[in-house]
Design an enzyme around this catalytic site. Structure first.
Site, PDB file in Angstrom:
ATOM      1  N   CYS A 160       0.775  -1.269  -0.162  1.00 37.85           N
ATOM      2  CA  CYS A 160       0.122  -0.130  -0.049  1.00 37.85           C
ATOM      3  C   CYS A 160       0.848   1.439  -0.177  1.00 37.85           C
ATOM      4  O   CYS A 160       2.000   0.992   0.033  1.00 37.85           O
ATOM      5  CB  CYS A 160      -0.687  -0.030   1.419  1.00 37.85           C
ATOM      6  SG  CYS A 160      -1.803  -1.422   1.499  1.00 37.85           S
TER       7      CYS A 160
ATOM      8  N   ARG B  37       1.272   1.388  -5.905  1.00 35.50           N
ATOM      9  CA  ARG B  37       1.586   0.665  -4.718  1.00 35.50           C
ATOM     10  C   ARG B  37       0.105  -0.085  -4.282  1.00 35.50           C
ATOM     11  O   ARG B  37       0.515  -1.132  -3.517  1.00 35.50           O
ATOM     12  CB  ARG B  37       2.265   1.169  -3.601  1.00 35.50           C
ATOM     13  CG  ARG B  37       3.529   1.854  -3.939  1.00 35.50           C
ATOM     14  CD  ARG B  37       4.213   2.594  -2.561  1.00 35.50           C
ATOM     15  NE  ARG B  37       4.262   1.683  -1.610  1.00 35.50           N
ATOM     16  CZ  ARG B  37       5.153   0.668  -1.537  1.00 35.50           C
ATOM     17  NH1 ARG B  37       6.278   0.777  -2.340  1.00 35.50           N
ATOM     18  NH2 ARG B  37       5.235   0.065  -0.318  1.00 35.50           N
TER      19      ARG B  37
ATOM     20  N   TRP C 180      -3.634  -1.748  -1.288  1.00 34.97           N
ATOM     21  CA  TRP C 180      -3.962  -2.827  -2.032  1.00 34.97           C
ATOM     22  C   TRP C 180      -4.179  -4.138  -1.067  1.00 34.97           C
ATOM     23  O   TRP C 180      -3.393  -4.356  -0.098  1.00 34.97           O
ATOM     24  CB  TRP C 180      -2.317  -3.382  -2.600  1.00 34.97           C
ATOM     25  CG  TRP C 180      -2.318  -4.409  -3.222  1.00 34.97           C
ATOM     26  CD1 TRP C 180      -2.088  -5.619  -2.875  1.00 34.97           C
ATOM     27  CD2 TRP C 180      -2.978  -4.677  -4.590  1.00 34.97           C
ATOM     28  NE1 TRP C 180      -2.376  -6.698  -3.881  1.00 34.97           N
ATOM     29  CE2 TRP C 180      -2.721  -6.183  -4.971  1.00 34.97           C
ATOM     30  CE3 TRP C 180      -3.505  -3.831  -5.564  1.00 34.97           C
ATOM     31  CZ2 TRP C 180      -2.996  -6.577  -6.432  1.00 34.97           C
ATOM     32  CZ3 TRP C 180      -3.934  -4.377  -6.916  1.00 34.97           C
ATOM     33  CH2 TRP C 180      -3.575  -5.820  -7.297  1.00 34.97           C
TER      34      TRP C 180
ATOM     35  N   ASN D 195       1.238   0.210   5.777  1.00 38.92           N
ATOM     36  CA  ASN D 195       1.507  -0.688   4.894  1.00 38.92           C
ATOM     37  C   ASN D 195       2.427  -1.916   5.342  1.00 38.92           C
ATOM     38  O   ASN D 195       3.413  -1.692   5.872  1.00 38.92           O
ATOM     39  CB  ASN D 195       2.491   0.193   3.777  1.00 38.92           C
ATOM     40  CG  ASN D 195       3.126  -0.972   2.552  1.00 38.92           C
ATOM     41  OD1 ASN D 195       2.379  -1.733   2.420  1.00 38.92           O
ATOM     42  ND2 ASN D 195       4.420  -0.659   2.290  1.00 38.92           N
ATOM     43  N   GLY D 196       1.698  -3.017   4.917  1.00 39.49           N
ATOM     44  CA  GLY D 196       2.598  -4.214   5.684  1.00 39.49           C
ATOM     45  C   GLY D 196       1.471  -5.160   6.170  1.00 39.49           C
ATOM     46  O   GLY D 196       0.459  -5.152   5.788  1.00 39.49           O
TER      47      GLY D 196
ATOM     48  N   GLU E 277       6.208 -20.561 -20.643  1.00 36.57           N
ATOM     49  CA  GLU E 277       6.469 -19.048 -20.232  1.00 36.57           C
ATOM     50  C   GLU E 277       7.384 -18.251 -20.496  1.00 36.57           C
ATOM     51  O   GLU E 277       7.342 -17.205 -21.119  1.00 36.57           O
ATOM     52  CB  GLU E 277       6.553 -19.040 -18.378  1.00 36.57           C
ATOM     53  CG  GLU E 277       6.386 -17.995 -17.828  1.00 36.57           C
ATOM     54  CD  GLU E 277       5.240 -16.996 -18.180  1.00 36.57           C
ATOM     55  OE1 GLU E 277       4.108 -17.573 -18.666  1.00 36.57           O
ATOM     56  OE2 GLU E 277       5.354 -15.715 -17.551  1.00 36.57           O
TER      57      GLU E 277
ATOM     58  N   LYS F  67       6.988 -14.707 -22.479  1.00 32.63           N
ATOM     59  CA  LYS F  67       7.654 -13.406 -22.082  1.00 32.63           C
ATOM     60  C   LYS F  67       8.063 -12.876 -23.203  1.00 32.63           C
ATOM     61  O   LYS F  67       8.178 -11.639 -23.206  1.00 32.63           O
ATOM     62  CB  LYS F  67       8.575 -13.880 -20.777  1.00 32.63           C
ATOM     63  CG  LYS F  67       7.978 -14.165 -19.615  1.00 32.63           C
ATOM     64  CD  LYS F  67       7.449 -12.799 -18.808  1.00 32.63           C
ATOM     65  CE  LYS F  67       5.981 -12.462 -18.935  1.00 32.63           C
ATOM     66  NZ  LYS F  67       5.031 -13.381 -18.747  1.00 32.63           N
TER      67      LYS F  67
ATOM     68  N   GLU G 193       5.582 -11.527 -26.050  1.00 30.28           N
ATOM     69  CA  GLU G 193       4.409 -10.555 -25.910  1.00 30.28           C
ATOM     70  C   GLU G 193       4.990  -9.196 -25.477  1.00 30.28           C
ATOM     71  O   GLU G 193       4.310  -7.993 -25.566  1.00 30.28           O
ATOM     72  CB  GLU G 193       3.655 -10.867 -24.636  1.00 30.28           C
ATOM     73  CG  GLU G 193       4.411 -10.987 -23.238  1.00 30.28           C
ATOM     74  CD  GLU G 193       3.401 -11.119 -22.166  1.00 30.28           C
ATOM     75  OE1 GLU G 193       2.039 -10.659 -22.050  1.00 30.28           O
ATOM     76  OE2 GLU G 193       3.871 -12.011 -20.948  1.00 30.28           O
TER      77      GLU G 193
ATOM     78  N   HIS H  69       8.243 -34.337 -34.890  1.00 30.13           N
ATOM     79  CA  HIS H  69       7.035 -34.457 -35.663  1.00 30.13           C
ATOM     80  C   HIS H  69       6.440 -33.328 -36.576  1.00 30.13           C
ATOM     81  O   HIS H  69       5.044 -33.145 -36.435  1.00 30.13           O
ATOM     82  CB  HIS H  69       5.898 -35.103 -34.636  1.00 30.13           C
ATOM     83  CG  HIS H  69       6.257 -36.160 -33.841  1.00 30.13           C
ATOM     84  ND1 HIS H  69       6.413 -37.344 -34.475  1.00 30.13           N
ATOM     85  CD2 HIS H  69       6.855 -36.217 -32.514  1.00 30.13           C
ATOM     86  CE1 HIS H  69       6.671 -38.192 -33.608  1.00 30.13           C
ATOM     87  NE2 HIS H  69       7.199 -37.701 -32.455  1.00 30.13           N
TER      88      HIS H  69
ATOM     89  N   LYS I   2      -3.543  -5.375 -18.945  1.00 30.46           N
ATOM     90  CA  LYS I   2      -3.195  -6.012 -17.868  1.00 30.46           C
ATOM     91  C   LYS I   2      -3.969  -7.188 -17.629  1.00 30.46           C
ATOM     92  O   LYS I   2      -3.768  -8.193 -16.912  1.00 30.46           O
ATOM     93  CB  LYS I   2      -2.674  -5.209 -16.735  1.00 30.46           C
ATOM     94  CG  LYS I   2      -1.922  -5.712 -15.652  1.00 30.46           C
ATOM     95  CD  LYS I   2      -0.741  -6.508 -15.722  1.00 30.46           C
ATOM     96  CE  LYS I   2      -0.359  -7.115 -14.484  1.00 30.46           C
ATOM     97  NZ  LYS I   2       0.698  -8.261 -14.709  1.00 30.46           N
TER      98      LYS I   2
HETATM   99  C1  AGP Z   1       1.214 -12.649 -19.020  1.00 32.19           C
HETATM  100  O1  AGP Z   1       2.548 -12.005 -19.130  1.00 32.19           O
HETATM  101  C2  AGP Z   1      -0.045 -12.022 -19.743  1.00 32.19           C
HETATM  102  N1  AGP Z   1      -0.061 -10.729 -19.374  1.00 32.19           N
HETATM  103  C3  AGP Z   1      -1.116 -12.815 -19.842  1.00 32.19           C
HETATM  104  O2  AGP Z   1      -0.951 -14.040 -20.425  1.00 32.19           O
HETATM  105  C4  AGP Z   1      -1.779 -13.255 -18.282  1.00 32.19           C
HETATM  106  O3  AGP Z   1      -0.944 -14.085 -17.970  1.00 32.19           O
HETATM  107  C5  AGP Z   1      -3.072 -13.752 -18.714  1.00 32.19           C
HETATM  108  O4  AGP Z   1      -4.060 -12.719 -19.402  1.00 32.19           O
HETATM  109  C6  AGP Z   1      -4.186 -14.055 -17.557  1.00 32.19           C
HETATM  110  O5  AGP Z   1      -4.223 -13.060 -16.491  1.00 32.19           O
HETATM  111  P1  AGP Z   1      -4.702 -13.272 -15.098  1.00 32.19           P
HETATM  112  O6  AGP Z   1      -3.675 -13.887 -14.478  1.00 32.19           O
HETATM  113  O7  AGP Z   1      -5.000 -11.842 -14.545  1.00 32.19           O
HETATM  114  O8  AGP Z   1      -5.943 -14.034 -15.056  1.00 32.19           O
END
Ligand code: AGP
Length: 608
Positions: free
Chosen positions: A2, A27, A75, A101-102, A481, A485, A488, A504, A603
Site C-alpha cells: 500500500c 503500490r 492494496w 503498509n505491511g 512461459e 515472455k 508478448e 513431428h 493487464k
Molecule cells: C502474462 O504475461 C500475460 N499478461 C497474460 O498471459 C496473463 O497471464 C493472462 O491474461 C492471465 O491474466 P490473469 O492472471 O490476470 O488471469
C-alpha cells in the site's frame, strides 16, 4: 503493498496528501482514505476504488481543512476493498488515526485480547488492531504508547500515526516495509516511497527498521524502539518523478522481476509455521483434501503456464490426477468432471473473463472451486468457494513476472499439503522440500545478478524472426512461459514445444542460426533433451541451454549455457524462469519496445 503519505506544516494537508497518494497508486489502488486534524477533531474520509473517487469526494481535499494529516492508498491483503476496511483506521473514540503498509502477522491473537478487554472492531483488517492497541497504551505520551505497541506486534509495517490531542506532531514508524520522511521550508512529510514527496523536497531520510520519527511542522526527531534519540543523514534524490515510481528501474517489469525474492518470501512465510503448511484461507479440512480424487486447473496465459507446472508437481508429489485447461477452452467444451473432482482457477487480476466464466461453469456443475488470486476482493476471489492469495502486491507491467512466481509457490505448497494429507510424501522428503522452498528467494536473487550477461546475449537476437523454446515435463511448462515472455513484449515470433514432439513437424522450421532455447532442469530427462538439442543443431540451430549447476555434459550439445542453482526438480521452474524473463526483457528493450505496455495487450483481459 500500500501507499502511505503524511504531512504537518503551514500548508493545507489534504491536497498535498492526495497529490502524494497519486504518485503511489502503483503500490495499491483498490481503496483510499485520509485523516485530517482540525480544531481538535480528526476528520476521516474514505472511498472504495481508485484515488480519484476520494479526490472527488473531498473536492481535491478542500473539504478537509487542516495542516496536519495522514493518507493511504490500499492494496488489500486482509479484508476485501470496502469503506470499513480502508485506511486510516481509528480507535473507538476517534482520537487516534493510523495508516499502515505491511502485514501484522499476529493480529488475530491481539484482536482477541482487545475484544476481551471490551474493544469492538469495525473492519476485517490487521491494521485496526494497531489503532486500538495505541488507545490501550496511550496515557498522554505518544512515543511511549508507540514503543509499547511495537513490542507487542509481529510482522511488517510502515505506519503514519496521528493523535487528536497532539496537533503539533505526527509519527512515522518502520519495520520491513519501506518508509521515508522529508522536510522543506513549509513542513515535514511521511511517505512510503520517494515519488510521493519529490515535488516538495529532494532531501529525504530513509527510515530504518524499528525506527520512530516524530515530525513537527519545522523539524523531525528520530528514535529507536527503546525511545533513544538518534541522528540520521539525509539523502538527496536526483531521480525524476517517473524514475522514482520505478524506484530507479527503467521499467516496472524490471522492478517487478527484482521484487520476486520478496514476493516468494511474502507468499511463503505466512503459510509456514515452522515446517508445517497452514492455508488458513483454504476452507477445506484435511479430510476433504484427502477425498479429492482429481484436480482441474483452469487459467489463461502465464497463469495457465503456472498451472501446467502445477500439474507435474501435484501429480508427482501427491499422485493426484490433474488436468490443465485454458479457461477459454474449458468453458465451452462441456467439461466432464467426476465425483471427487475439484477445480483450481489461477488468476493474477482475478478479473479475467474466460477464467471467471470457467469458475462459474464449474460451480454450475456443482464442483468446489479454489481460486489462486493476487487481487484481493476481485471477482474470482469473491466467487470462488475458497481463495489462496498470492501476496505479490500490485503488478503494473502487463507481462507478469512476480505474480507468476507467487502462483508457482502456492501450487508447490498445495502439492506438499496434498502429499502429506494423502500420505504420498515421506516426512524427511517433505522437510527437505520445505528447506528447498526457503532457499528459493536467495537463489532467485543470485540469478537476477546475471542480468548484464543475459543482456549482452539478448542483444544478439533483437533482429531474430523466430525463437524456439523446448523442454520435457516441467521444462516444457517453463518453455511455455519463457516463450510468452519473449513474444508478448518483443513482438518476435516464438514457440514453445515439448522437446520430444519437435521432430513431428515443427523441426522443419529450424534454419541456420535459429535460436533454440533448451530448458533441461530435470535430471531424469537430461539425456533425452540433449538428443533433441543435437537434432536441432544438426539443422543449423544455435542452442542456448538452461540447466542445473553440475550438468556439464550439456556443454557438448549447447552453444551457450545458463546454470541455475541446485534445488528440488519440482521447483526448478522458479529459478529457470528468471534468465528467461531477463532474456525476453532485454530483447524487447534492445528493440525499443514499450516493455510495460506492449501493443495490443491489457493487464487484465476482462473481455472474451
Ligand atoms: C502474462 O504475461 C500475460 N499478461 C497474460 O498471459 C496473463 O497471464 C493472462 O491474461 C492471465 O491474466 P490473469 O492472471 O490476470 O488471469
Amino acid at each position: 503493498m500500500c501507499g502511505i503519505v503524511g504531512y504537518i506544516g503551514k500548508e493545507q494537508a489534504a491536497p498535498i496528501i492526495l497529490d502524494g497518494l497519486g504518485k503511489l497508486e502503483y503500490r495499491g489502488y483498490d481503496s483510499a482514505g485520509m485523516a485530517i486534524l482540525k480544531d481538535g477533531q480528526i476528520q476521516i474520509k474514505k472511498s472504495v476504488g481508485r484515488l480519484k473517487v476520494l479526490e472527488e469526494l473531498t473536492h481535491g481535499g478542500s473539504l478537509m481543512e487542516g495542516v496536519v494529516g495522514i493518507g493511504h492508498t490500499r492494496w488489500a491483503t486482509h479484508g476485501a476493498p470496502s469503506n470499513e476496511n480502508s485506511h486510516p483506521h481509528v480507535n473507538q473514540k476517534e482520537t487516534i488515526a493510523v495508516v499502515h503498509n505491511g502485514i501484522i502477522e499476529n493480529y488475530i491473537p491481539l484482536k482477541n485480547k482487545l475484544i476481551e478487554k471490551g474493544y469492538s472492531f469495525q473492519s476485517e483488517t490487521d491494521t485496526e488492531v494497531l489503532a486500538h492497541l495505541l488507545d490501550y497504551y496511550y496515557k498522554g505520551n505518544p512515543l511511549e504508547a508507540i514503543t509499547k505497541v511495537l513490542h507487542r506486534v509481529e510482522g511488517s509495517y510502515a505506519l503514519g500515526i496521528m493523535f487528536m490531542d497532539q496537533p503539533d506532531q505526527i509519527f512515522a514508524v518502520r519495520k520491513d516495509s519501506p518508509l521515508i520522511v522529508g522536510q522543506n521550508e513549509d513542513g515535514c512529510f511521511i511517505a512510503s516511497d520517494v515519488p510521493a514527496i519529490l515535488k516538495y523536497t529532494r532531501k529525504v531520510y530513509f527510515v530504518d527498521n524499528q525506527e520512530i520519527v516524530r515530525l513537527r511542522h519545522d523539524h523531525m526527531h528520530f528514535y529507536t524502539v527503546d525511545e533513544e534519540e538518534i541522528t540520521k543523514e539525509a539523502t538527496t534524490i536526483d531521480w525524476d518523478t517517473e524514475a522514482a515510481e520505478k524506484a530507479g528501474y527503467e521499467h516496472f517489469m524490471l522492478k517487478e522481476m527484482y521484487e520476486q525474492p520478496k514476493t516468494v518470501i511474502d507468499t511463503l512465510k505466512p503459510r509456514l509455521k515452522g515446517n508445517e503448511i497452514h492455508f488458513d484461507e483454504l476452507k477445506m479440512t484435511d479430510e476433504q483434501l484427502k477425498a479429492v480424487r482429481k484436480i482441474h486447473i483452469v487459467a489463461c496465459g502465464s497463469a495457465y503456464h503456472a498451472g501446467v507446472t502445477g500439474k507435474y508437481v501435484l501429480e508427482g508429489v501427491a499422485r493426484i490426477p490433474v488436468e490443465v485447461d485454458m479457461a477459454s477452452e474449458f468453458r465451452y467444451r462441456s467439461p466432464i468432471l467426476e465425483e471427487g473432482a475439484m477445480v483450481v482457477v489461477v488468476s493474477q487480476s482475478g478479473e479475467t473473463a474466460d477464467t471467471l466464466a470457467a469458475l462459474r461453469e464449474a460451480k454450475k456443475l456443482g464442483f468446489p472451486v479454489l481460486g489462486i488470486v493476487n487481487a484481493v476482493g476481485s471477482s474470482i476471489a469473491r466467487e470462488a468457494d475458497s481463495v489462496i492469495y498470492t501476496w505479490a502486491g500490485p503488478e503494473i507491467a502487463v507481462a507478469t513476472t512476480k505474480a507468476y512466481s507467487a502462483q508457482l509457490i502456492v501450487l508447490y505448497l498445495l502439492a506438499l499439503k496434498f502429499g502429506m494429507v494423502k500420505g504420498t510424501l515421506e516426512q524427511n522428503c517433505y522437510e527437505e522440500m520445505i528447506a528447498d522452498l526457503k532457499k528459493l528467494p536467495d537463489q532467485i536473487e543470485l540469478l537476477l545478478a546475471h542480468k548484464e550477461k543475459i543482456q549482452h546475449f539478448a542483444n544478439r537476437y533483437i533482429g531474430a524472426k523466430d525463437i524456439f523454446f523446448i523442454g520435457r515435463g516441467i521444462d516444457y511448462s517453463i518453455s511455455l512461459e519463457g516463450s510468452l515472455k519473449l513474444k508478448e513484449i518483443s513482438y518476435i515470433h516464438s514457440e514453445a514445444y515439448a522437446a520430444g514432439e519437435l521432430k513431428h513437424g515443427t523441426i522443419s522450421l529450424i534454419e541456420e542460426g535459429t535460436l533454440v532455447t533448451a530448458v533441461s532442469t530435470q535430471p531424469a530427462l537430461y539425456q533425452k533433451t540433449i538428443s533433441n538439442m543435437v537434432e536441432v543443431k544438426a539443422r543449423g540451430a544455435f542452442v542456448m541451454a538452461i540447466t542445473n549447476e553440475g550438468n556439464k555434459e550439456i556443454e557438448k550439445a549447447a552453444d551457450y549455457v545458463i546454470y541455475i542453482p541446485d534445488t528440488n526438480p519440482y521447483f526448478t521452474n522458479s529459478l529457470a524462469i528468471i534468465p528467461l524473463q531477463l532474456f525476453g526483457y532485454y530483447v524487447a528493450v534492445g528493440k525499443g519496445c514499450d516493455v510495460d505496455k506492449p501493443r495490443n495487450l491489457a493487464k487484465s483481459v476482462t473481455v472474451e
